[in-house]
Scaffold this active site. Sequence first.
Site, PDB file in Angstrom:
ATOM      1  N   LYS A  87      12.207   6.440  10.257  1.00  0.00           N
ATOM      2  CA  LYS A  87      12.112   6.929   8.878  1.00  0.00           C
ATOM      3  C   LYS A  87      10.649   6.963   8.440  1.00  0.00           C
ATOM      4  O   LYS A  87       9.794   6.323   9.073  1.00  0.00           O
ATOM      5  CB  LYS A  87      12.924   6.023   7.953  1.00  0.00           C
ATOM      6  CG  LYS A  87      12.468   4.569   8.013  1.00  0.00           C
ATOM      7  CD  LYS A  87      13.454   3.645   7.318  1.00  0.00           C
ATOM      8  CE  LYS A  87      12.938   2.225   7.364  1.00  0.00           C
ATOM      9  NZ  LYS A  87      13.955   1.244   6.982  1.00  0.00           N
ATOM     10  N   ARG A 136      21.525  -3.433  -2.539  1.00  0.00           N
ATOM     11  CA  ARG A 136      20.845  -2.141  -2.635  1.00  0.00           C
ATOM     12  C   ARG A 136      21.906  -1.060  -2.470  1.00  0.00           C
ATOM     13  O   ARG A 136      22.395  -0.519  -3.449  1.00  0.00           O
ATOM     14  CB  ARG A 136      19.757  -2.070  -1.565  1.00  0.00           C
ATOM     15  CG  ARG A 136      18.848  -0.885  -1.676  1.00  0.00           C
ATOM     16  CD  ARG A 136      17.640  -0.977  -0.742  1.00  0.00           C
ATOM     17  NE  ARG A 136      18.019  -0.890   0.677  1.00  0.00           N
ATOM     18  CZ  ARG A 136      17.134  -0.892   1.677  1.00  0.00           C
ATOM     19  NH1 ARG A 136      15.836  -0.989   1.431  1.00  0.00           N
ATOM     20  NH2 ARG A 136      17.540  -0.802   2.923  1.00  0.00           N
ATOM     21  N   TYR A 177     -18.497   4.897  -8.552  1.00  0.00           N
ATOM     22  CA  TYR A 177     -17.992   5.030  -9.908  1.00  0.00           C
ATOM     23  C   TYR A 177     -18.114   3.734 -10.694  1.00  0.00           C
ATOM     24  O   TYR A 177     -17.918   2.651 -10.143  1.00  0.00           O
ATOM     25  CB  TYR A 177     -16.512   5.429  -9.874  1.00  0.00           C
ATOM     26  CG  TYR A 177     -16.290   6.877  -9.522  1.00  0.00           C
ATOM     27  CD1 TYR A 177     -16.844   7.902 -10.302  1.00  0.00           C
ATOM     28  CD2 TYR A 177     -15.521   7.223  -8.421  1.00  0.00           C
ATOM     29  CE1 TYR A 177     -16.632   9.234  -9.967  1.00  0.00           C
ATOM     30  CE2 TYR A 177     -15.298   8.549  -8.080  1.00  0.00           C
ATOM     31  CZ  TYR A 177     -15.860   9.550  -8.867  1.00  0.00           C
ATOM     32  OH  TYR A 177     -15.650  10.850  -8.542  1.00  0.00           O
ATOM     33  N   MET A 191     -11.519   8.662  -4.367  1.00  0.00           N
ATOM     34  CA  MET A 191     -10.331   9.380  -3.893  1.00  0.00           C
ATOM     35  C   MET A 191     -10.471   9.772  -2.431  1.00  0.00           C
ATOM     36  O   MET A 191      -9.548   9.597  -1.632  1.00  0.00           O
ATOM     37  CB  MET A 191     -10.116  10.627  -4.761  1.00  0.00           C
ATOM     38  CG  MET A 191      -8.820  11.344  -4.455  1.00  0.00           C
ATOM     39  SD  MET A 191      -8.683  12.899  -5.340  1.00  0.00           S
ATOM     40  CE  MET A 191      -8.352  12.346  -6.992  1.00  0.00           C
TER      41      MET A 191
HETATM   42  C1  PLP Z   1      14.007   0.125   7.633  1.00  0.00           C
HETATM   43  C2  PLP Z   1      15.286  -0.417   8.033  1.00  0.00           C
HETATM   44  C3  PLP Z   1      15.410  -1.151   9.225  1.00  0.00           C
HETATM   45  C4  PLP Z   1      14.231  -1.577  10.063  1.00  0.00           C
HETATM   46  O1  PLP Z   1      13.579  -2.658   9.460  1.00  0.00           O
HETATM   47  P1  PLP Z   1      12.278  -3.359  10.083  1.00  0.00           P
HETATM   48  O2  PLP Z   1      12.038  -4.532   9.237  1.00  0.00           O
HETATM   49  O3  PLP Z   1      11.197  -2.358  10.007  1.00  0.00           O
HETATM   50  O4  PLP Z   1      12.643  -3.700  11.476  1.00  0.00           O
HETATM   51  C5  PLP Z   1      16.675  -1.513   9.626  1.00  0.00           C
HETATM   52  N1  PLP Z   1      17.769  -1.190   8.881  1.00  0.00           N
HETATM   53  C6  PLP Z   1      17.675  -0.533   7.707  1.00  0.00           C
HETATM   54  C7  PLP Z   1      18.913  -0.252   6.935  1.00  0.00           C
HETATM   55  C8  PLP Z   1      16.431  -0.137   7.240  1.00  0.00           C
HETATM   56  O5  PLP Z   1      16.330   0.500   6.066  1.00  0.00           O
END
Ligand code: PLP
Length: 814
Positions: free
Chosen positions: A483, A581, A709, A758
């Site tokens: 992701k 969550r 700045y 920036m």
């Molecule tokens: C991001 C995520 C992981 C991986 O977590 P890490 O701490 O990066 O290993 C596993 N499961 C879910 C649902 C996540 O959102």
Amino acid sequence: MNLPIKNIISILNANFEGNSDNAIFDNISIDSRSFQNNQKTLFFALVGTNHDAHLYIEELILKGVKNFVVTHVPEKLKDKANFIIVENTLVALQKFASYYRSLFHFPIIGITGSNGKTIVKEWLNFLLSPDYNIIRSPKSYNSQVGVPLSVISINENHNFGIFEAGISTINEMENLQEIIKPTIGILTNIGSAHDEGFADISQKIKEKLKLFSEVDVLILHKNKTIEVFLDPKIKTFTWSTTDKTAHVFFQKKTFNDYSVLNITHQNQCFKIKIPFIDEASVENSMHCILTMLYLNYDLNTIENRVSQLFPVEMRLKVKKGINNCTLIDDSYSSDFQSLKIALDFLENQKQHLKKTLILSDIFQSGLENDDLYSRVSQLIVSNKIGRVICIGETISKYKTKFPNATSFNLTEQFIEAFDTLEFANETILIKGSRHFEFEKIVSLLEEKTHETVLEINLNAISHNLNYYKSKLNPKTKLMVMVKAFGYGSGGFEIAKLLSHHKVDYLGVAFADEGIELRKQGIELPIMVLNPEMTSFQSIIQYKLEPEIYSIRGLKAFIKIAEQKQLISYPIHIKLNTGMNRLGFDTEMLPESISIVKKNKTIEIKSILSHLASSDVAADKDFTLKQIHDFEKDANFITQNLGIHPILHISNTSGISNFPQAQFDMVRLGIGLYGISNNETETKNLETVGTLKSVISQIRNIDAGESVGYSRKFMAEKPTKVATIPIGYADGISRAWGNGLGYVLINNQKASIIGSICMDMLMVDVTKINCFEGNEVILFGKNLSVSKIAQMTNTISYEILTSVSHRVKRVFYRE
Ligand SMILES: *Cc1c(COP(=O)(O)O)cnc(C)c1O
């Protein structure tokens, strides 16, 4: 090599099952994915902690491979091929290599040491190649697998060998000595720190010296720590800068961009100029000079050749090219062995259907040209390269052997014709021998962006993946989270590598991330963590698998599944066990079960939950309760529905801290990218990302002047200030400015002064010897993301994923 299977059965003390032990093989493979496997391949089915090549034998038989070295014959494949059955396939590969080595009788240099092995090997190859047909380890193939593969590449025309040996723990060097059987030894150096794999430095030295048990001479830096361990029967040839009893004594003078070595050997004095000033390069060149002296080269030749030494680039880099091309840059070497490696790499990183190869003349293959270019042509054809651009007088003569070939005698002619060659939407491998200066071609083809890059080490990713795999039970499946653009490291390239490693699942956050991967050809199953209802249609279109976390989502997905008349479409059920969550709470389960029960359109592929605090030791009880509740709720579902989905809850820290909670699968995230929440574990991981830029400008300011700045930095004394073109819009947090943070220039800390802008930041380089255009490291091996996170009060995840998309990613393999 052209050997009948029969021979090796007796060498390996093996059993044979198959059609014909008269079958001939002429190449060895251990990689089931290589396009270079064919009916004359002898395939060694290696078995690792989490990898078993026996699983691919069936597929290989379909591709025409007929001969296998195995520990057992897979049941349904009896009579389908020739099987040589041994106890351990790696040991068999090594035994075969040492037998093969024994067929040749010419000088062989064996190199080991903590640093510099590959450079010394490449330099010696350059220095000696005018006089010998040299076989050398390709790239840094120096491991228990790499060394046998290198030695097996010797052929009848070679008359000199240079192989490197690398070890990570005890009892490894003896194997490598058996295979290389060096006649000349070189010990480059022994780092003062002892590696994880050794009890102490003396154990490490003793182990390394085992490579030299049978050499005629050992070349090394004269050094008391090592001397005590040397077998007095072994003849040494030593150098030193301090000890005049060494065989070769030298003193160095450093100039702007070169050094002069004053050398004394057998009462003769001479001078050699080398185009380097750093300590490591000087040491490496001393080992080369001693080797040439030992081989009786005259001083003129030594001086002349050594002065032409060059920096060695061993990495294969993946870069973004113009017109949506992808470049694989291997522009510094062209020998037959490394061409094979580069073509395999091209296949596993190719990003387009079209594959093009730009190739120069190949030198010192040990083969006659006719034979050499026929073999090159076979390689190219079996790797399904669509077009070949030949550069060089010799290769151009053989152009008709290659598919769709164009040829040029000189690199300059290619450059003139560049506009007519129409490069677009293809993966281009650029592979040339040094003096063809293919870096000019790379620079034409490379998409020009600014000088800040995030370099991603693909070897490190494989290493980290294997590290976590080794913690898993043999049956535990692995999902890897890619992701947020692979935690900022690049989505597609990483997914491609993970496909190559055959992980079980990929995980993305949103549907469009998955769609992007599918469009680029990733075929692994992909779970979408947070599928918005508006994306269900495209999720189905692109064969992505949604995580369903609410009754509303479940009903909505089923509705679409029914409209589309899907059958058993895979979905994943997320349970809430304390993260609060996303996910079903326990009370929602009976209703959800009744919705799913008679529904044939979907299939619960897995049930998962997410640990909220697996990295925090103080929350251990909380985590254990999450694990317990997960198991209870998951069982409730599986029992009521009579199903056996994959259960999974652990993220990276879960894998490390709760090995009992692996269930059927784990979800690896941050650990893959080289970061762990645990310091001891971090030592076992390799750094994946290095964020680099360059110095744009240097100026000297007086006491009382300000920088940046709001004049946040006021010079109290004269200060040398360097400006670096990277700022908060690139992902460098402003919290890292104003004296808290620093960057590395020539491996020295340069403090960030004033506020980060920036697009730029300024650092204090008063005490650092540096110039405009020099490299600047923002994070990497010696300045870790974890450290920056700690000091700026955030977490590594945020820093990694904040590196903006305008920073070019460059992927490389060593
Ligand atoms: C991001 C995520 C992981 C991986 O977590 P890490 O701490 O990066 O290993 C596993 N499961 C879910 C649902 C996540 O959102």
